[in-house]
Design a protein around this motif. Structure first.
Motif, PDB file in Angstrom:
ATOM      1  N   GLY A  17       0.823  -1.200   0.000  1.00  0.00           N
ATOM      2  CA  GLY A  17       0.000   0.000   0.000  1.00  0.00           C
ATOM      3  C   GLY A  17       0.861   1.256   0.000  1.00  0.00           C
ATOM      4  O   GLY A  17       2.006   1.245  -0.445  1.00  0.00           O
ATOM      5  N   SER A  18       0.296   2.349   0.508  1.00  0.00           N
ATOM      6  CA  SER A  18       1.044   3.602   0.610  1.00  0.00           C
ATOM      7  C   SER A  18       0.709   4.247   1.946  1.00  0.00           C
ATOM      8  O   SER A  18      -0.265   3.884   2.594  1.00  0.00           O
ATOM      9  CB  SER A  18       0.696   4.532  -0.541  1.00  0.00           C
ATOM     10  OG  SER A  18      -0.659   4.898  -0.490  1.00  0.00           O
ATOM     11  N   LEU A  19       1.541   5.193   2.351  1.00  0.00           N
ATOM     12  CA  LEU A  19       1.269   5.945   3.568  1.00  0.00           C
ATOM     13  C   LEU A  19       1.656   7.398   3.344  1.00  0.00           C
ATOM     14  O   LEU A  19       2.471   7.713   2.479  1.00  0.00           O
ATOM     15  CB  LEU A  19       1.975   5.361   4.788  1.00  0.00           C
ATOM     16  CG  LEU A  19       3.496   5.340   4.864  1.00  0.00           C
ATOM     17  CD1 LEU A  19       4.077   6.669   5.289  1.00  0.00           C
ATOM     18  CD2 LEU A  19       3.915   4.288   5.867  1.00  0.00           C
ATOM     19  N   THR A  20       1.044   8.271   4.112  1.00  0.00           N
ATOM     20  CA  THR A  20       1.282   9.705   4.001  1.00  0.00           C
ATOM     21  C   THR A  20       1.641  10.253   5.376  1.00  0.00           C
ATOM     22  O   THR A  20       1.000   9.913   6.364  1.00  0.00           O
ATOM     23  CB  THR A  20       0.021  10.414   3.462  1.00  0.00           C
ATOM     24  OG1 THR A  20      -0.288   9.871   2.188  1.00  0.00           O
ATOM     25  CG2 THR A  20       0.256  11.900   3.322  1.00  0.00           C
ATOM     26  N   VAL A  21       2.664  11.085   5.405  1.00  0.00           N
ATOM     27  CA  VAL A  21       3.102  11.741   6.637  1.00  0.00           C
ATOM     28  C   VAL A  21       3.033  13.243   6.397  1.00  0.00           C
ATOM     29  O   VAL A  21       3.580  13.737   5.412  1.00  0.00           O
ATOM     30  CB  VAL A  21       4.548  11.339   6.997  1.00  0.00           C
ATOM     31  CG1 VAL A  21       5.003  12.055   8.255  1.00  0.00           C
ATOM     32  CG2 VAL A  21       4.686   9.836   7.138  1.00  0.00           C
ATOM     33  N   GLN A  22       2.355  13.966   7.289  1.00  0.00           N
ATOM     34  CA  GLN A  22       2.293  15.425   7.169  1.00  0.00           C
ATOM     35  C   GLN A  22       3.022  16.054   8.346  1.00  0.00           C
ATOM     36  O   GLN A  22       2.734  15.759   9.503  1.00  0.00           O
ATOM     37  CB  GLN A  22       0.852  15.912   7.125  1.00  0.00           C
ATOM     38  CG  GLN A  22       0.767  17.398   6.821  1.00  0.00           C
ATOM     39  CD  GLN A  22      -0.655  17.848   6.598  1.00  0.00           C
ATOM     40  OE1 GLN A  22      -1.477  17.790   7.501  1.00  0.00           O
ATOM     41  NE2 GLN A  22      -0.944  18.291   5.389  1.00  0.00           N
ATOM     42  N   CYS A  23       3.991  16.900   8.018  1.00  0.00           N
ATOM     43  CA  CYS A  23       4.760  17.619   9.030  1.00  0.00           C
ATOM     44  C   CYS A  23       4.462  19.113   8.894  1.00  0.00           C
ATOM     45  O   CYS A  23       4.252  19.605   7.794  1.00  0.00           O
ATOM     46  CB  CYS A  23       6.250  17.356   8.849  1.00  0.00           C
ATOM     47  SG  CYS A  23       6.671  15.612   9.120  1.00  0.00           S
ATOM     48  N   ALA A  24       4.439  19.792  10.029  1.00  0.00           N
ATOM     49  CA  ALA A  24       4.127  21.225  10.052  1.00  0.00           C
ATOM     50  C   ALA A  24       5.318  21.993  10.621  1.00  0.00           C
ATOM     51  O   ALA A  24       6.110  21.451  11.392  1.00  0.00           O
ATOM     52  CB  ALA A  24       2.887  21.472  10.903  1.00  0.00           C
ATOM     53  N   TYR A  25       5.426  23.256  10.229  1.00  0.00           N
ATOM     54  CA  TYR A  25       6.522  24.096  10.718  1.00  0.00           C
ATOM     55  C   TYR A  25       5.986  25.477  11.039  1.00  0.00           C
ATOM     56  O   TYR A  25       4.918  25.884  10.601  1.00  0.00           O
ATOM     57  CB  TYR A  25       7.664  24.159   9.689  1.00  0.00           C
ATOM     58  CG  TYR A  25       7.245  24.560   8.296  1.00  0.00           C
ATOM     59  CD1 TYR A  25       7.164  25.897   7.931  1.00  0.00           C
ATOM     60  CD2 TYR A  25       6.929  23.595   7.350  1.00  0.00           C
ATOM     61  CE1 TYR A  25       6.781  26.263   6.645  1.00  0.00           C
ATOM     62  CE2 TYR A  25       6.550  23.951   6.065  1.00  0.00           C
ATOM     63  CZ  TYR A  25       6.480  25.281   5.721  1.00  0.00           C
ATOM     64  OH  TYR A  25       6.095  25.652   4.462  1.00  0.00           O
ATOM     65  N   GLY A  26       6.762  26.210  11.831  1.00  0.00           N
ATOM     66  CA  GLY A  26       6.357  27.537  12.280  1.00  0.00           C
ATOM     67  C   GLY A  26       6.568  28.601  11.216  1.00  0.00           C
ATOM     68  O   GLY A  26       7.195  28.378  10.177  1.00  0.00           O
ATOM     69  N   SER A  27       6.045  29.764  11.498  1.00  0.00           N
ATOM     70  CA  SER A  27       6.160  30.895  10.594  1.00  0.00           C
ATOM     71  C   SER A  27       7.629  31.280  10.413  1.00  0.00           C
ATOM     72  O   SER A  27       8.412  31.243  11.355  1.00  0.00           O
ATOM     73  CB  SER A  27       5.373  32.080  11.171  1.00  0.00           C
ATOM     74  OG  SER A  27       5.487  33.192  10.325  1.00  0.00           O
TER      75      SER A  27
END
Length: 197
Positions: free
Chosen positions: A33-43
């Motif tokens: 299958g597949s997987l998704t990773v979402q990372c966030a960062y500051g301004s």
């Protein structure tokens, strides 16, 4: 107290006390299958390059894919990365997962000095490879190769068995039948009655 925190930053390169970058601690996927990773960062980090690397050791991890400064998707082998600067996130997608893809990975931001990063543990559950029409790389105009992860497969096993038997039929029909007809035509051509003048 302030001095001990500064020393801690020197001892633990790659780890940030501030939450400049965040991501999930664990992501699960299924084999094939597949997987998704979402990372966030500051301004303020929008214009910096983002990357995804593999390896438990921060200093020795292998960078698999990196953004190019735009918001367009960058793909390398089975891994892609896309940044959304408006939302201050970047998304990594791993496709055609294998069991040995299970490892420690890092979402990171490239900067002068020590990069920023957050560790993501990827686990892969065993899955079954299911063929829709044909396997082993055989493709024709009417058949294509498609793998469906076991978790999303909604067909019953009798349907799978009938598809596999039709694969054999297609192989017989599309490869062996033309060969047999060609050989029959050659035999008939050689044994045709000759005209006498």
């Amino acid at each position: 107290m302030w001095l001990s925190q500064a020393l801690l930053l020197l001892i633990l390169p790659g780890y940030s006390i501030a939450t400049e970058i965040t991501g999930p601690t664990t992501v699960n996927g299924s084999e094939w299958g597949s997987l998704t990773v979402q990372c966030a960062y500051g301004s303020g980090w929008e214009t910096y390059l983002k990357w995804w690397c593999r390896g438990a050791d921060w200093n020795g991890c292998n960078t698999l894919v990196k953004t190019n400064g735009s918001q367009q998707e960058v793909k390398k082998n089975r891994v892609s990365i896309r940044e959304n600067q408006k939302n201050r996130t970047f998304t990594v997608t791993m496709e055609s997962l294998k069991r040995d893809d299970a490892d420690s990975y890092w979402c990171g931001i490239q900067r002068t000095g020590i990069d920023l990063g957050v560790n993501v543990q990827v686990t892969i559950k065993p899955g079954k490879r299911k063929c829709v029409y044909m396997c082993n790389g055989w493709t024709t105009a009417t058949a294509s190769l498609a793998f469906i992860p076991a978790a999303t497969q909604k067909t019953s096993s009798p349907l799978t068995r009938s598809l596999l038997s039709s694969t054999h039929f297609l192989f017989l029909f599309l490869l062996e039948l033309p060969l047999l007809l060609g050989m029959l035509g050659a035999v008939l051509w050689v044994n045709r009655p000759q005209r006498r003048s």
